[in-house]
Design a protein around this motif. Structure first.
Motif, mmCIF file in Angstrom:
data_model
loop_
_atom_site.group_PDB
_atom_site.id
_atom_site.type_symbol
_atom_site.label_atom_id
_atom_site.label_comp_id
_atom_site.label_asym_id
_atom_site.label_seq_id
_atom_site.Cartn_x
_atom_site.Cartn_y
_atom_site.Cartn_z
ATOM 1 N N LEU A 141 0.828 -1.197 0.000
ATOM 2 C CA LEU A 141 0.000 0.000 0.000
ATOM 3 C C LEU A 141 0.868 1.255 0.000
ATOM 4 O O LEU A 141 0.539 2.257 -0.655
ATOM 5 C CB LEU A 141 -0.935 0.000 1.214
ATOM 6 N N MET A 142 1.995 1.213 0.718
ATOM 7 C CA MET A 142 2.922 2.347 0.726
ATOM 8 C C MET A 142 3.494 2.604 -0.670
ATOM 9 O O MET A 142 3.705 3.752 -1.070
ATOM 10 C CB MET A 142 4.061 2.081 1.711
ATOM 11 N N VAL A 143 3.760 1.521 -1.402
ATOM 12 C CA VAL A 143 4.265 1.662 -2.768
ATOM 13 C C VAL A 143 3.220 2.352 -3.651
ATOM 14 O O VAL A 143 3.538 3.269 -4.425
ATOM 15 C CB VAL A 143 4.652 0.295 -3.359
ATOM 16 N N ILE A 144 1.961 1.925 -3.513
ATOM 17 C CA ILE A 144 0.881 2.522 -4.313
ATOM 18 C C ILE A 144 0.659 3.985 -3.930
ATOM 19 O O ILE A 144 0.479 4.857 -4.795
ATOM 20 C CB ILE A 144 -0.430 1.716 -4.144
ATOM 21 N N ILE A 145 0.688 4.282 -2.614
ATOM 22 C CA ILE A 145 0.524 5.671 -2.173
ATOM 23 C C ILE A 145 1.687 6.523 -2.679
ATOM 24 O O ILE A 145 1.493 7.666 -3.113
ATOM 25 C CB ILE A 145 0.415 5.733 -0.631
ATOM 26 N N GLY A 146 2.899 5.968 -2.626
ATOM 27 C CA GLY A 146 4.057 6.665 -3.162
ATOM 28 C C GLY A 146 3.894 6.955 -4.648
ATOM 29 O O GLY A 146 4.303 8.022 -5.142
ATOM 30 N N TRP A 147 3.300 6.020 -5.356
ATOM 31 C CA TRP A 147 3.015 6.182 -6.788
ATOM 32 C C TRP A 147 2.073 7.379 -6.993
ATOM 33 O O TRP A 147 2.279 8.203 -7.882
ATOM 34 C CB TRP A 147 2.397 4.888 -7.306
ATOM 35 N N ILE A 148 1.055 7.475 -6.132
ATOM 36 C CA ILE A 148 0.051 8.535 -6.257
ATOM 37 C C ILE A 148 0.636 9.905 -5.927
ATOM 38 O O ILE A 148 0.355 10.895 -6.610
ATOM 39 C CB ILE A 148 -1.163 8.226 -5.345
ATOM 40 N N ILE A 149 1.471 9.978 -4.875
ATOM 41 C CA ILE A 149 2.005 11.284 -4.440
ATOM 42 C C ILE A 149 3.401 11.553 -5.005
ATOM 43 O O ILE A 149 4.094 12.465 -4.558
ATOM 44 C CB ILE A 149 2.024 11.388 -2.898
ATOM 45 N N HIS A 150 3.818 10.711 -5.949
ATOM 46 C CA HIS A 150 5.087 10.907 -6.665
ATOM 47 C C HIS A 150 6.309 10.815 -5.749
ATOM 48 O O HIS A 150 7.212 11.652 -5.810
ATOM 49 C CB HIS A 150 5.088 12.249 -7.413
ATOM 50 N N GLN A 151 6.299 9.788 -4.893
ATOM 51 C CA GLN A 151 7.470 9.470 -4.081
ATOM 52 C C GLN A 151 7.990 8.100 -4.537
ATOM 53 O O GLN A 151 7.207 7.161 -4.678
ATOM 54 C CB GLN A 151 7.129 9.434 -2.591
ATOM 55 N N PRO A 152 9.301 7.965 -4.767
ATOM 56 C CA PRO A 152 9.843 6.731 -5.362
ATOM 57 C C PRO A 152 9.970 5.562 -4.379
ATOM 58 O O PRO A 152 11.035 4.979 -4.208
ATOM 59 C CB PRO A 152 11.220 7.176 -5.867
ATOM 60 N N MET A 153 8.879 5.225 -3.721
ATOM 61 C CA MET A 153 8.859 4.076 -2.820
ATOM 62 C C MET A 153 8.784 2.799 -3.654
ATOM 63 O O MET A 153 7.951 2.674 -4.557
ATOM 64 C CB MET A 153 7.649 4.166 -1.887
ATOM 65 N N THR A 154 9.670 1.840 -3.375
ATOM 66 C CA THR A 154 9.677 0.577 -4.122
ATOM 67 C C THR A 154 9.754 -0.595 -3.152
ATOM 68 O O THR A 154 9.908 -0.417 -1.937
ATOM 69 C CB THR A 154 10.880 0.497 -5.086
ATOM 70 N N LEU A 155 9.676 -1.794 -3.704
ATOM 71 C CA LEU A 155 9.873 -3.020 -2.924
ATOM 72 C C LEU A 155 11.336 -3.455 -2.953
ATOM 73 O O LEU A 155 11.662 -4.565 -2.531
ATOM 74 C CB LEU A 155 8.982 -4.140 -3.471
ATOM 75 N N PHE A 156 12.211 -2.584 -3.475
ATOM 76 C CA PHE A 156 13.640 -2.884 -3.498
ATOM 77 C C PHE A 156 14.279 -2.425 -2.189
ATOM 78 O O PHE A 156 14.636 -1.275 -2.019
ATOM 79 C CB PHE A 156 14.316 -2.220 -4.698
ATOM 80 N N PHE A 157 14.371 -3.350 -1.245
ATOM 81 C CA PHE A 157 15.093 -3.104 -0.007
ATOM 82 C C PHE A 157 16.547 -3.507 -0.263
ATOM 83 O O PHE A 157 16.808 -4.324 -1.145
ATOM 84 C CB PHE A 157 14.515 -3.933 1.133
#
Length: 395
Positions: A326-342
């Motif tokens: 959900l954080m990845v999707i929210i990041g997508w919406i607010i233009h923050q480069p959150m990914t699942l790449f830890f």
């Protein structure tokens, strides 16, 4: 206390707070009695005094350490009250809708903290926070449950199928973090940032669909696997409108405290000379899970291991399978480069932790030595992250 609230009669007065909230003869509850019930529901509520202190600390620009500590403590009773309000509403919605509401708000504090950190562009803190929540539930809480329960009972048993289902879903979410890390490690010829971003979006959507199907599995088709014996039938104490109002007010309060808390992380990191990753991984998970941790250990000591396992592994699975994508999707919406790449180290730590837990629960039994193994793993991971160097490359 709940019984007193249910049978309390309003004192004749013209004060609006003394007007009954219900006209039912056997249950006339006043606003005053409801507030008294809420405030006296748990001893943790004495920490509510730290809410105004945390706000004052931020407004008067106190040192970051003071702002962090005060808001850190303030969120602990708010998390407990958030769970209390959710349970009150759940009792009125019926078994299925109530369970769905509990599942949705079960990690509300972690979700709020992550959204605020994500909004401020602290991607490393968000990733460390969700990973830390998974590890603290999976290793610290479950470890204490096994140790404390094993101290009173030589061997404790639990529903192997339900526990294994949650652990398998946790392994699936772990795999979703392994793939981006492996993708990046094996495709170094060109910059893979854009590809990893799109891979994370697609994977997150799949994980959220799987989580929705898991809720359908738990609440509809296989409810017998998650059925627990109720010693006594609980009834709601608060009126529905007051429970909803309480839920909204507490959510707003958590959001304010979380914003001040996240804003002080950078200053705290410099003052204590520790990385933001360590703060997010070890310290922040304590905020949202403190009351939940105590509950899990308490029921484990009463030999109710199904409930303890559900809190520990179930919460870890929800964070990994719901909050993280959900954080990845929210990041997508607010233009923050959150990914699942830890980074590779974080991914390996999660993989090892999930592997150990899967090994320990596969027989449907637990003892204190298994708890020691889990706690030892958590301590080793904490030491490793304390000395882990601060990242120099933005992911």
């Amino acid at each position: 206390m709940a019984e007193l609230a249910r049978h309390a009669s309003p004192v004749p007065s013209h004060n609006p707070s003394d007007e009954p909230l219900s006209n039912t003869p056997d249950r006339r509850v006043t606003i005053r009695s409801c507030l008294k019930t809420i405030l006296l529901a748990t001893k943790i509520n004495v920490l509510l005094i730290f809410i105004p202190l945390g706000i004052i600390a931020d407004k008067l620009h106190w040192p970051p350490v003071a702002i962090f500590v005060l808001n850190f403590i303030a969120i602990i009773p708010l998390a407990k009250l958030l769970g209390y309000a959710t349970e009150e509403i759940s009792m009125r919605l019926g078994e299925n809708l109530g369970a769905l509401l509990n599942a949705s708000f079960g990690n509300a504090v972690e979700l709020i903290l992550s959204v605020i950190a994500l909004k401020e562009g602290k991607i490393d803190v968000v990733q460390a926070s969700v990973l830390g929540s998974v590890l603290s539930n999976l290793l610290l809480v479950l470890g204490f449950c096994f140790v404390c329960g094993g101290y009173k009972y030589q061997v404790q048993t639990f529903n192997q199928t339900a526990a294994q289902t949650s652990a398998s879903l946790l392994a699936l979410s772990c795999m979703s973090l392994l793939i981006p890390a492996a993708f990046n490690a094996t495709a170094k010829e060109i910059d893979q940032t854009a590809n990893i971003q799109h891979l994370s979006y697609g994977t997150s959507i799949v994980l959220l669909v799987v989580y929705a199907l898991y809720l359908y599995f738990q609440l509809k088709t296989h409810t017998h696997l998650y059925a627990t014996e109720n010693e006594e039938e609980e009834e709601p104490v608060l009126p529905l409108w007051l429970s909803i109002a309480m839920l909204l007010v507490i959510t707003v309060a958590v959001a304010f405290c979380a914003e001040y808390l996240v804003g002080s992380i950078e200053g705290l990191s410099k003052s204590w000379n520790i990385s933001p990753t360590f703060i997010g991984l070890i310290l922040l998970p304590v905020v949202g899970n403190a009351a939940e941790h105590v509950t899990a250990v308490t029921v484990a000591m009463k030999n109710k291991m199904d409930l303890a396992i559900g809190v520990a592994i179930g919460s870890s699975m929800q964070i990994a399978l719901f909050v993280t994508p959900l954080m990845v999707i929210i990041g997508w919406i607010i233009h923050q480069p959150m990914t699942l790449f830890f980074n590779t180290f974080e991914t390996c730590v999660l993989f090892i932790s999930v592997l150990i837990v899967n090994y320990l629960i596969q027989d449907g039994e637990s003892n204190w030595l298994e708890g020691v193994m889990l706690l030892s793993t958590y301590v080793i991971i904490s030491i490793a992250f304390y000395f882990y160097p601060m990242p120099t490359v933005t992911k």
